[in-house]
Motif scaffolding. Structure first.
Motif, PDB file in Angstrom:
ATOM      1  N   TYR A 126       9.680   6.247   2.420  1.00 38.68           N
ATOM      2  CA  TYR A 126      10.182   7.478   1.802  1.00 38.68           C
ATOM      3  C   TYR A 126      10.645   8.470   2.878  1.00 38.68           C
ATOM      4  N   TYR A 127       9.794   8.664   3.896  1.00 46.10           N
ATOM      5  CA  TYR A 127      10.145   9.640   4.938  1.00 46.10           C
ATOM      6  C   TYR A 127      11.274   9.137   5.846  1.00 46.10           C
ATOM      7  N   ALA A 128      11.324   7.812   6.040  1.00 47.33           N
ATOM      8  CA  ALA A 128      12.298   7.272   6.998  1.00 47.33           C
ATOM      9  C   ALA A 128      13.692   7.117   6.425  1.00 47.33           C
ATOM     10  N   GLU A 129      13.817   7.074   5.099  1.00 51.90           N
ATOM     11  CA  GLU A 129      15.137   6.727   4.544  1.00 51.90           C
ATOM     12  C   GLU A 129      16.170   7.803   4.866  1.00 51.90           C
ATOM     13  N   GLU A 130      17.434   7.383   4.791  1.00 54.30           N
ATOM     14  CA  GLU A 130      18.548   8.186   5.314  1.00 54.30           C
ATOM     15  C   GLU A 130      18.601   9.621   4.811  1.00 54.30           C
ATOM     16  N   ALA A 131      18.191   9.849   3.560  1.00 53.33           N
ATOM     17  CA  ALA A 131      18.289  11.205   3.023  1.00 53.33           C
ATOM     18  C   ALA A 131      17.324  12.160   3.719  1.00 53.33           C
TER      19      ALA A 131
ATOM     20  N   GLY B 124       0.793  -1.223   0.000  1.00 60.20           N
ATOM     21  CA  GLY B 124       0.000   0.000   0.000  1.00 60.20           C
ATOM     22  C   GLY B 124       0.823   1.270   0.000  1.00 60.20           C
ATOM     23  N   ALA B 125       0.129   2.363  -0.270  1.00 60.89           N
ATOM     24  CA  ALA B 125       0.801   3.663  -0.412  1.00 60.89           C
ATOM     25  C   ALA B 125       1.424   4.140   0.890  1.00 60.89           C
ATOM     26  N   TRP B 126       0.804   3.800   2.035  1.00 58.39           N
ATOM     27  CA  TRP B 126       1.325   4.335   3.299  1.00 58.39           C
ATOM     28  C   TRP B 126       2.616   3.650   3.734  1.00 58.39           C
ATOM     29  N   ALA B 127       2.791   2.391   3.337  1.00 59.42           N
ATOM     30  CA  ALA B 127       4.081   1.736   3.611  1.00 59.42           C
ATOM     31  C   ALA B 127       5.160   2.412   2.774  1.00 59.42           C
ATOM     32  N   GLU B 128       4.826   2.722   1.531  1.00 60.37           N
ATOM     33  CA  GLU B 128       5.791   3.399   0.658  1.00 60.37           C
ATOM     34  C   GLU B 128       6.117   4.786   1.201  1.00 60.37           C
ATOM     35  N   ARG B 129       5.103   5.486   1.703  1.00 65.05           N
ATOM     36  CA  ARG B 129       5.352   6.833   2.258  1.00 65.05           C
ATOM     37  C   ARG B 129       6.212   6.745   3.517  1.00 65.05           C
ATOM     38  N   LEU B 130       5.944   5.761   4.346  1.00 67.41           N
ATOM     39  CA  LEU B 130       6.760   5.598   5.553  1.00 67.41           C
ATOM     40  C   LEU B 130       8.218   5.338   5.177  1.00 67.41           C
TER      41      LEU B 130
ATOM     42  N   ALA C  17      -2.512  -9.754  27.634  1.00 71.60           N
ATOM     43  CA  ALA C  17      -3.312  -8.657  28.191  1.00 71.60           C
ATOM     44  C   ALA C  17      -2.666  -8.002  29.405  1.00 71.60           C
ATOM     45  N   GLN C  18      -2.026  -8.787  30.274  1.00 72.26           N
ATOM     46  CA  GLN C  18      -1.485  -8.240  31.523  1.00 72.26           C
ATOM     47  C   GLN C  18      -0.043  -7.751  31.390  1.00 72.26           C
ATOM     48  N   ASP C  19       0.574  -7.976  30.248  1.00 70.66           N
ATOM     49  CA  ASP C  19       1.971  -7.570  30.073  1.00 70.66           C
ATOM     50  C   ASP C  19       2.077  -6.092  29.707  1.00 70.66           C
ATOM     51  N   TYR C  20       3.140  -5.457  30.210  1.00 69.75           N
ATOM     52  CA  TYR C  20       3.403  -4.062  29.834  1.00 69.75           C
ATOM     53  C   TYR C  20       4.329  -4.022  28.627  1.00 69.75           C
ATOM     54  N   PHE C  21       4.002  -3.163  27.683  1.00 69.62           N
ATOM     55  CA  PHE C  21       4.820  -3.001  26.472  1.00 69.62           C
ATOM     56  C   PHE C  21       5.160  -1.534  26.273  1.00 69.62           C
ATOM     57  N   TRP C  22       6.302  -1.295  25.657  1.00 69.34           N
ATOM     58  CA  TRP C  22       6.537   0.023  25.069  1.00 69.34           C
ATOM     59  C   TRP C  22       5.943  -0.037  23.673  1.00 69.34           C
ATOM     60  N   MET C  23       4.877   0.728  23.476  1.00 67.75           N
ATOM     61  CA  MET C  23       4.296   0.823  22.137  1.00 67.75           C
ATOM     62  C   MET C  23       4.901   2.081  21.510  1.00 67.75           C
ATOM     63  N   VAL C  24       5.731   1.900  20.511  1.00 75.63           N
ATOM     64  CA  VAL C  24       6.357   3.058  19.863  1.00 75.63           C
ATOM     65  C   VAL C  24       5.600   3.280  18.558  1.00 75.63           C
ATOM     66  N   GLU C  25       4.823   4.367  18.557  1.00 72.17           N
ATOM     67  CA  GLU C  25       3.973   4.652  17.398  1.00 72.17           C
ATOM     68  C   GLU C  25       4.804   5.264  16.272  1.00 72.17           C
ATOM     69  N   LEU C  26       4.426   4.934  15.035  1.00 75.46           N
ATOM     70  CA  LEU C  26       5.173   5.376  13.858  1.00 75.46           C
ATOM     71  C   LEU C  26       4.294   6.286  13.008  1.00 75.46           C
ATOM     72  N   SER C  27       4.840   7.442  12.674  1.00 77.94           N
ATOM     73  CA  SER C  27       4.052   8.352  11.840  1.00 77.94           C
ATOM     74  C   SER C  27       4.985   9.162  10.954  1.00 77.94           C
ATOM     75  N   VAL C  28       4.401  10.076  10.212  1.00 77.74           N
ATOM     76  CA  VAL C  28       5.201  10.962   9.336  1.00 77.74           C
ATOM     77  C   VAL C  28       4.693  12.391   9.530  1.00 77.74           C
ATOM     78  N   PRO C  29       5.525  13.389   9.196  1.00 79.66           N
ATOM     79  CA  PRO C  29       5.115  14.781   9.416  1.00 79.66           C
ATOM     80  C   PRO C  29       3.770  15.083   8.732  1.00 79.66           C
TER      81      PRO C  29
END
Lengths: 548, 61
Positions: free
Chosen positions: A418-423, A410-416, A466-478
């Motif tokens: 695009y924004y994440a790459e080193e440049a 999908g387009a949003w994986a491609e956008r992610l 259900a009872q375990d604690y996680f660090w949920m690190v959300e991923l987004s773009v500007p």
């Protein structure tokens, strides 16, 4: 303690109408002289639409008697004291009988005021003095939509014959005799962790005496302050796990101090910030600090900061991204000297620069003594990974995994990508501590841009964790993150594993990327294999806490 | 949701199996190489900074 000033029946009850022409200034001048934090409390009540104040006399509660007993243990002739309870409501009532007509949603909060006359105490105060202060207060936080305060405890309060409740971080002022700013900051923070929901100053002092090897806390001169390690130690004693940065060390810190604050408050746990004051100001040769609790932040959708090149968080040449903390414009805090629920601009605070041009070698810049000296972040006691570590580890997985997401996702994986790459280095990461149950609940609520939900029944699959604690690190773009408060996925890390010194693949629980859930298949550190399980959710969904 | 006593590995497998059953499409497996050590090095620096921070005292008054 069962009898508290905020809950006992009052000796007298008076109704005060807060609407114009009532003057907050005149009220404070006539009744409480120059009690500055009360001015601030009344201002907040005005901003929150307060129309009625119930003013009650509440002497004789156990918490107040305990403090009086402690003051008396230092000053045996201490007698004169009075306690008042102020409760605030958004509806008008004409007489005390009308309090029973008030609804729970009319309650703004309360303040307990204590007026003591403390005689001369050798080694504590040179002359007898009156101490009028806010013993404690809890008010709803600002109604501004961009204020985010999470995890606030609930406080039961009585007004007349009725019970009310308010969710807020408790504010309190020091009395400078049996407690100081560190005690009141500790009380605000400890209330989030202690099983009973609050701690007393005596409890803090007795613990301090024990750690200092004294039989009685009265031998500890607690009014002269508590050490940073005592503060962190007490919090860990009541159930927190502290992670701390000391910015008076003569070394360049690996992260800005704000990350210690944000990592706590974004997950709903308060932090303590200590500001150093110049040696000598407080009669000391070594720097001392003023402590305040910080428990929330504001979010500025239009902030320019993330666009500045210096804002990228660079862990190494191949690991750069934008932390969500860059969109914070203010931190929400109490300052016992001035009052409750203030906003401090994020960039008003700074740490001392390390100066390399001094003849005797690198040292902290002598021109800037009034700075952030240390931050103590707090998390639940069973959490072993802190949010700074979690964010970096998530960046590691994300940036390595992204180029390998299966095609046609999908387009949003491609956008992610695009924004994440080193440049560009513009992937946005937001770390939050959640339980598996909270995560499943969140997945059940979110909808993509076409308003479609995840497949029904999918969320029950997370029941085993259900009872375990996680660090949920959300991923987004500007723009998607700032304007829409939405994301394209999240990486879940186990929070109860110490990250150690080497890359530990056991930390990776799973991830949701556009179109796929990702699981680690083989834990061979030289050849980690990931399995991508397709999902129907290829678009973006709401951030945690921003569900529609 | 009730408390389930399982190792985390078993829990993760259960979640994976549940998700696998819920979808008809076949999973895709990929080997992913971690070529740089930026993060382990950063974590080492952070750990050292936090250890030093815990040694330093500061009086709060």
């Amino acid at each position: 303690m069962t009898s508290l000033a905020r809950t006992i029946p009052a000796q007298s009850t008076e109704i005060v109408h807060l609407q114009r022409p009532f003057s907050n200034f005149q009220f404070v001048e006539e009744r409480f002289e120059d009690l500055w934090p009360l001015r601030r409390i009344l201002s907040q009540v005005r901003q929150l639409g307060g129309k009625t104040m119930v003013l009650e006399s509440v002497d004789g509660a156990q918490d107040i008697l305990e403090e009086n007993e402690d003051i008396r243990s230092l000053a045996p002739s201490f007698k004169k004291t009075a306690t008042f309870r102020l409760s605030f409501f958004t509806r008008s009532v004409g007489a005390p009988e009308g309090i029973s007509e008030l609804a729970p949603e009319d309650f703004i909060g309360f303040a307990i005021l204590k007026d003591d006359h403390v005689p001369k105490i050798k080694g504590v105060s040179r002359s007898g003095r009156g101490i009028a202060r806010v013993y404690e207060s809890a008010l709803r936080t600002s109604s501004h939509k961009n204020n985010y305060v999470r995890g606030a405890p609930s406080w039961q309060c009585r007004a007349g014959t009725e019970q009310f409740a308010v969710s807020a971080y408790l504010y309190a002022q020091q009395n400078s005799v049996t407690n100081c700013c560190a005690h009141v900051a500790l009380r605000t923070v400890a209330a989030r962790f202690h099983p009973r929901g609050d701690v007393s100053y005596r409890m803090i002092n007795e613990w301090v005496a024990k750690t200092r090897g004294k039989k009685r806390w009265q031998e500890c001169a607690v009014h002269e302050g508590l050490g940073k390690q005592e503060v962190a130690g007490f919090l860990e004693q009541v159930g927190a796990r502290c992670f701390q940065g000391d910015f008076t060390l003569k070394q360049r810190p690996p992260v800005p101090f704000q990350k210690y604050i944000y990592g706590s408050v974004e997950s709903g746990y308060p932090a303590i910030v200590a500001f150093t004051v110049p040696p000598g100001r407080a009669g000391e040769e070594e720097p001392v600090a003023h402590a305040i609790p910080v428990f929330g932040h504001t979010f500025n959708e239009d902030i320019w900061v993330p666009n500045a090149a210096s804002s990228y968080f660079k862990i190494g040449t191949g690991t750069e991204y934008l932390p969500s903390e860059l969109w914070v414009s203010m931190y929400v805090c109490h300052d016992d000297n001035w009052g409750s629920n203030f906003c401090i601009p994020r960039r008003y605070l700074y740490t001392r620069r390390l100066c390399g041009s001094l003849p005797e070698g690198p040292d902290l810049c002598p021109e800037t003594p009034e700075c952030v000296g240390a931050v103590i972040g707090c998390l639940p006691g069973n959490v072993k990974t802190n949010p700074i570590q979690a964010e970096a580890i998530a960046a590691d997985y994300l940036l390595k995994m992204l180029p390998h997401i299966p095609k046609e996702c999908g387009a949003w994986a491609e956008r992610l990508k695009y924004y994440a790459e080193e440049a560009r280095n513009r992937a946005i990461l937001r770390p939050l501590l959640v339980t598996g149950e909270q995560y499943a609940d969140h997945l059940g609520k979110v909808r993509d841009w076409n308003r479609s939900r995840l497949e029904p029944g999918l969320t029950s699959i997370f029941e085993p964790v259900a009872q375990d604690y996680f660090w949920m690190v959300e991923l987004s773009v500007p723009e998607l993150f700032s304007a829409n408060h939405r994301k394209v996925g999240e990486i879940l890390l186990r929070s109860n594993v110490d990250p150690g010194k080497k890359r530990d693949f056991r930390m990776f629980a799973f991830a949701r990327l556009p179109g796929y859930f990702a699981f680690l298949k083989g834990a061979d550190p030289t050849k980690p294999q990931y399995e991508f399980l397709p999902t129907g959710l290829r678009g973006h969904v709401e951030l945690y806490g921003c569900e529609e | 949701m009730g408390k389930i006593r399982m190792s985390f590995e078993d829990k993760r497998k259960a979640v994976r199996q549940g998700l696998s059953k819920a979808t008809s499409a076949a999973p895709v497996t990929k080997t992913i190489k971690f070529r740089n050590d930026d993060v382990p090095l950063f974590l080492k620096q952070l750990r050292q900074f936090e250890r030093e921070s815990r040694k330093k005292n500061l009086v709060m008054k």
